[in-house]
Motif scaffolding. Structure first.
Motif, PDB file in Angstrom:
ATOM      1  N   ASN A   1      15.304  12.756   0.336  1.00  0.00           N
ATOM      2  CA  ASN A   1      15.304  11.850   1.488  1.00  0.00           C
ATOM      3  C   ASN A   1      14.248  10.761   1.332  1.00  0.00           C
ATOM      4  N   LEU A   2      13.073  11.136   0.834  1.00  0.00           N
ATOM      5  CA  LEU A   2      12.022  10.131   0.606  1.00  0.00           C
ATOM      6  C   LEU A   2      12.474   9.087  -0.412  1.00  0.00           C
ATOM      7  N   ARG A   3      13.146   9.535  -1.447  1.00  0.00           N
ATOM      8  CA  ARG A   3      13.642   8.590  -2.455  1.00  0.00           C
ATOM      9  C   ARG A   3      14.654   7.630  -1.841  1.00  0.00           C
ATOM     10  N   THR A   4      15.510   8.145  -0.977  1.00  0.00           N
ATOM     11  CA  THR A   4      16.485   7.291  -0.303  1.00  0.00           C
ATOM     12  C   THR A   4      15.779   6.275   0.588  1.00  0.00           C
ATOM     13  N   LEU A   5      14.781   6.732   1.336  1.00  0.00           N
ATOM     14  CA  LEU A   5      14.005   5.812   2.166  1.00  0.00           C
ATOM     15  C   LEU A   5      13.313   4.748   1.322  1.00  0.00           C
ATOM     16  N   ALA A   6      12.761   5.168   0.191  1.00  0.00           N
ATOM     17  CA  ALA A   6      12.009   4.241  -0.658  1.00  0.00           C
ATOM     18  C   ALA A   6      12.899   3.122  -1.187  1.00  0.00           C
ATOM     19  N   ARG A   7      14.173   3.415  -1.391  1.00  0.00           N
ATOM     20  CA  ARG A   7      15.082   2.366  -1.851  1.00  0.00           C
ATOM     21  C   ARG A   7      15.277   1.296  -0.779  1.00  0.00           C
ATOM     22  N   GLN A   8      15.114   1.677   0.484  1.00  0.00           N
ATOM     23  CA  GLN A   8      15.293   0.740   1.587  1.00  0.00           C
ATOM     24  C   GLN A   8      13.980   0.047   1.959  1.00  0.00           C
ATOM     25  N   ASP A   9      12.892   0.810   1.945  1.00  0.00           N
ATOM     26  CA  ASP A   9      11.586   0.250   2.307  1.00  0.00           C
ATOM     27  C   ASP A   9      10.505   1.179   1.771  1.00  0.00           C
ATOM     28  N   GLY A  10       9.891   0.785   0.670  1.00  0.00           N
ATOM     29  CA  GLY A  10       8.890   1.616   0.017  1.00  0.00           C
ATOM     30  C   GLY A  10       7.689   1.938   0.886  1.00  0.00           C
ATOM     31  N   GLY A  11       7.219   0.962   1.627  1.00  0.00           N
ATOM     32  CA  GLY A  11       6.061   1.186   2.496  1.00  0.00           C
ATOM     33  C   GLY A  11       6.349   2.191   3.588  1.00  0.00           C
ATOM     34  N   TYR A  12       7.540   2.121   4.136  1.00  0.00           N
ATOM     35  CA  TYR A  12       7.936   3.076   5.176  1.00  0.00           C
ATOM     36  C   TYR A  12       8.015   4.485   4.601  1.00  0.00           C
ATOM     37  N   ALA A  13       8.543   4.602   3.379  1.00  0.00           N
ATOM     38  CA  ALA A  13       8.622   5.910   2.733  1.00  0.00           C
ATOM     39  C   ALA A  13       7.230   6.500   2.524  1.00  0.00           C
ATOM     40  N   VAL A  14       6.265   5.663   2.174  1.00  0.00           N
ATOM     41  CA  VAL A  14       4.886   6.140   2.015  1.00  0.00           C
ATOM     42  C   VAL A  14       4.351   6.647   3.351  1.00  0.00           C
ATOM     43  N   ALA A  15       4.614   5.935   4.428  1.00  0.00           N
ATOM     44  CA  ALA A  15       4.143   6.362   5.750  1.00  0.00           C
ATOM     45  C   ALA A  15       4.769   7.693   6.151  1.00  0.00           C
ATOM     46  N   VAL A  16       6.043   7.866   5.854  1.00  0.00           N
ATOM     47  CA  VAL A  16       6.723   9.136   6.151  1.00  0.00           C
ATOM     48  C   VAL A  16       6.099  10.262   5.326  1.00  0.00           C
ATOM     49  N   SER A  17       5.827   9.992   4.065  1.00  0.00           N
ATOM     50  CA  SER A  17       5.199  10.981   3.202  1.00  0.00           C
ATOM     51  C   SER A  17       3.824  11.393   3.728  1.00  0.00           C
ATOM     52  N   VAL A  18       3.045  10.429   4.170  1.00  0.00           N
ATOM     53  CA  VAL A  18       1.721  10.726   4.722  1.00  0.00           C
ATOM     54  C   VAL A  18       1.851  11.563   5.994  1.00  0.00           C
ATOM     55  N   HIS A  19       2.821  11.254   6.832  1.00  0.00           N
ATOM     56  CA  HIS A  19       3.058  12.037   8.052  1.00  0.00           C
ATOM     57  C   HIS A  19       3.220  13.517   7.696  1.00  0.00           C
ATOM     58  N   HIS A  20       3.992  13.782   6.662  1.00  0.00           N
ATOM     59  CA  HIS A  20       4.250  15.172   6.294  1.00  0.00           C
ATOM     60  C   HIS A  20       3.115  15.793   5.482  1.00  0.00           C
ATOM     61  N   SER A  21       2.588  15.076   4.505  1.00  0.00           N
ATOM     62  CA  SER A  21       1.607  15.687   3.611  1.00  0.00           C
ATOM     63  C   SER A  21       0.209  15.773   4.215  1.00  0.00           C
ATOM     64  N   VAL A  22      -0.139  14.871   5.110  1.00  0.00           N
ATOM     65  CA  VAL A  22      -1.477  14.878   5.699  1.00  0.00           C
ATOM     66  C   VAL A  22      -1.502  15.542   7.079  1.00  0.00           C
ATOM     67  N   CYS A  23      -0.419  15.413   7.827  1.00  0.00           N
ATOM     68  CA  CYS A  23      -0.402  15.956   9.189  1.00  0.00           C
ATOM     69  C   CYS A  23       0.363  17.274   9.296  1.00  0.00           C
ATOM     70  N   VAL A  24       1.632  17.257   8.897  1.00  0.00           N
ATOM     71  CA  VAL A  24       2.512  18.399   9.158  1.00  0.00           C
ATOM     72  C   VAL A  24       2.185  19.602   8.272  1.00  0.00           C
ATOM     73  N   LEU A  25       2.216  19.422   6.952  1.00  0.00           N
ATOM     74  CA  LEU A  25       2.082  20.572   6.051  1.00  0.00           C
ATOM     75  C   LEU A  25       0.775  21.341   6.197  1.00  0.00           C
ATOM     76  N   PRO A  26      -0.379  20.682   6.375  1.00  0.00           N
ATOM     77  CA  PRO A  26      -1.590  21.473   6.573  1.00  0.00           C
ATOM     78  C   PRO A  26      -1.526  22.359   7.825  1.00  0.00           C
ATOM     79  N   ILE A  27      -0.901  21.876   8.875  1.00  0.00           N
ATOM     80  CA  ILE A  27      -0.784  22.691  10.094  1.00  0.00           C
ATOM     81  C   ILE A  27       0.210  23.826   9.868  1.00  0.00           C
TER      82      ILE A  27
END
Length: 83
Positions: free
Chosen positions: A36-62
């Motif tokens: 899904n991240l790869r699909t997002l990155a094809r449309q908007d790379g910056g948005y895909a990075v923000a989504v990745s940060v949401h999950h890797s910095v916020c969601v997964l540690p919790i």
């Protein structure tokens, strides 16, 4: 973070991809999340990075290290983009 105007369908519900279903998320397998991240990155790379940060910095540690109280408090909010 609001949804991107060009991201529609199932990809528009990215907030809960890695949040367990018990907390209102989709609990996707990690390989599907990466796809899904790869699909997002094809449309908007910056948005895909923000989504990745949401999950890797916020969601997964919790999910992995949070106490049950922290999980109950934050994961439903993060799955709905209000956390």
């Amino acid at each position: 973070m609001p949804n991107h105007p060009l991201i529609t369908g199932d990809l528009a519900h990215w907030h809960g991809w890695l949040v367990p279903t018990a907390y209102g998320g989709q609990d996707l397998p990690y390989a599907d999340y990466i796809g899904n991240l790869r699909t997002l990155a094809r449309q908007d790379g910056g948005y895909a990075v923000a989504v990745s940060v949401h999950h890797s910095v916020c969601v997964l540690p919790i999910v992995r290290f949070g106490t049950p109280d922290q999980q109950q408090r934050w994961l439903p909010l993060l799955a709905q983009s209000t956390g």
